[in-house]
Scaffold this active site. Structure first.
Site, PDB file in Angstrom:
ATOM      1  N   ARG A  51       0.725  -1.396  -0.061  1.00  0.00           N
ATOM      2  CA  ARG A  51       0.033   0.157   0.166  1.00  0.00           C
ATOM      3  C   ARG A  51       0.730   1.195   0.104  1.00  0.00           C
ATOM      4  NH1 ARG A  51      -4.592  -1.727   4.242  1.00  0.00           N
ATOM      5  NH2 ARG A  51      -5.709  -3.413   2.942  1.00  0.00           N
ATOM      6  N   ARG A  55      -2.509   6.135  -0.276  1.00  0.00           N
ATOM      7  CA  ARG A  55      -2.600   5.847   1.151  1.00  0.00           C
ATOM      8  C   ARG A  55      -2.063   7.189   1.985  1.00  0.00           C
ATOM      9  NH1 ARG A  55      -4.655   0.807   2.936  1.00  0.00           N
ATOM     10  NH2 ARG A  55      -5.262   1.729   4.917  1.00  0.00           N
ATOM     11  N   ARG A  64      -6.130  12.176  -6.693  1.00  0.00           N
ATOM     12  CA  ARG A  64      -6.924  11.289  -6.909  1.00  0.00           C
ATOM     13  C   ARG A  64      -8.408  11.991  -6.310  1.00  0.00           C
ATOM     14  NH1 ARG A  64      -8.739   6.377  -3.681  1.00  0.00           N
ATOM     15  NH2 ARG A  64     -10.676   7.131  -4.227  1.00  0.00           N
ATOM     16  N   ASP A 100      -6.838  -2.344  -7.190  1.00  0.00           N
ATOM     17  CA  ASP A 100      -7.427  -2.969  -6.073  1.00  0.00           C
ATOM     18  C   ASP A 100      -7.686  -4.417  -6.538  1.00  0.00           C
ATOM     19  OD1 ASP A 100      -9.436  -2.152  -3.595  1.00  0.00           O
ATOM     20  OD2 ASP A 100     -10.087  -3.741  -4.534  1.00  0.00           O
ATOM     21  N   TYR A 175     -15.315 -11.826  -0.258  1.00  0.00           N
ATOM     22  CA  TYR A 175     -16.072 -10.533  -0.662  1.00  0.00           C
ATOM     23  C   TYR A 175     -17.219 -10.850  -1.301  1.00  0.00           C
ATOM     24  CZ  TYR A 175     -12.312  -7.283   0.930  1.00  0.00           C
ATOM     25  OH  TYR A 175     -11.389  -6.477   1.507  1.00  0.00           O
TER      26      TYR A 175
END
Length: 368
Positions: A51, A55, A64, A100, A175
């Protein structure tokens, strides 16, 4: 399919042997990161952070701003910029592709979104055999933006390796079955125990999707790949061997012929470390709960290790960070191959300067 039905996983390019055409880029082959993955001598212990792309970086937040997460993963120029930011700032030894783990699921038409503060949320969870029909095969055309972004990145990175990645079948299944993040994975385990054939078919299909996604990244120019099994620490070793290992092993077999190192990482997997290596990875990622020398004993010979500073230590100040880092380097002193990393991802409020200082400290302390 059982683990015993699988062909033996091939190893990556043997030590000292140059990669064949179309395999790991020659410009990165002798990098410290790839040499450590191959358990060869290195000029210093290589460092990268899970990451790290995003972040905690203010430049990431600016880039972003106003762009939803999944949309940002589909803009090649934005992906390239975000991936490069930590390389410029921290001088890490490898870049990690900004994406992702649910991107390939979105690409094949699964109705999902990443909700801020929650994570991936699936509109219609996968609970029945009929739901499997929604999981079609992934083609390179589905993720053409990945190929474009990696082309931009390899041109900029030069001798710095790019790590591609994907979610492991168990974590993707969790998920899909839960409909989003879960603390107890009750629906997931209900399917795994209550309908083992449906579960095996679901994981097998996800293994094919994951393999295809990793192959796209490798063929576009990624120098290594990592399989993230974020939630698999929720399982016992017996359940992992019976219900998960065959699908993960299928992914490693599917990517074995490219000559790029393959890393396997999960959280809370201290009891599973040997099985993570057995699945076919070249490098086993270790979280902060198990010292690296003990992790090496559990994994067994023939594997490099990656890890394993607790991400929360970075909030304790430079002296504490150095002390804990020294412990890790000492525990790794006898290993054939060690890639320094955190034991999980960079926390969002981490001071970027703490990461830069950590890279410099590891490089300085381990300079050969």
């Amino acid at each position: 399919m059982s683990a015993n039905d699988l062909p033996p996983a091939q190893s990556s390019v043997p030590a000292g042997e140059a990669p064949a055409a179309g395999r790991a880029p020659r410009s990165t082959y002798d990098s410290a990161f790839l040499r450590a993955c191959r358990r060869e001598p290195v000029p210093h212990t290589p460092v990268w952070f899970m990451r790290q792309a995003g972040r905690s970086l203010p430049e990431y937040l600016k880039a972003r701003e106003g762009i939803p997460m999944l949309e940002s993963c589909m803009r090649p120029e934005l992906v390239a910029e975000i991936t490069l930011q930590p390389v410029r700032r921290h001088q890490v030894d490898a870049a990690i592709y900004f994406s992702d783990i649910v991107v390939p699921l979105k690409a094949i038409g699964i109705d999902l979104d990443i909700k801020p503060g929650v994570g991936p949320v699936v509109e219609r969870p996968v609970r029945t055999r009929a739901d499997l029909d929604r999981l079609r095969a992934l083609t390179p055309e589905d993720v053409s933006y990945v190929t474009e972004a990696i082309g931009l990145l390899t041109a900029e990175l030069g001798a710095t390796p790019l790590i591609g990645f994907a979610g492991a079948p168990f974590t993707l299944a969790s998920y899909l079955v839960e409909g989003g993040p879960s603390r107890n994975h009750e629906h997931t385990k209900a399917m795994m125990y209550g309908d083992p054939q449906l579960w095996a078919d679901l994981l097998d299909r996800l293994a094919d999707i994951t393999s295809a996604f990793l192959r796209v990244q490798i063929e576009a120019g990624a120098s290594a790949v990592q399989l993230f099994d974020s939630w698999v620490g929720a399982l016992s070793p017996a359940d992992y061997r019976r219900s998960v290992l065959p699908a993960s092993a299928k992914v490693f077999v599917a990517t074995a012929g490219y000559g790029v190192p393959r890393i396997h990482f999960g959280v809370g997997t201290g009891e599973l470390l040997g099985l993570l290596g057995e699945a076919g990875a070249d490098v086993v990622g270790v979280d902060w709960r198990v010292p690296l020398d003990e992790a090496a004993r559990r994994v067994g010979p023939g594997k490099a290790l990656q890890g394993n500073l607790d991400p929360a230590v970075l909030f304790a100040g430079p002296e504490a960070v150095e002390a804990k880092t020294r412990e890790i380097l000492d525990a790794a002193a006898g290993l054939d191959g060690h890639v320094f990393n955190l034991g999980h991802g960079v926390l969002p409020t981490t001071d970027p300067d703490a990461l830069s200082r950590l890279v410099e400290y590891v490089h300085t302390q381990t300079k050969r």
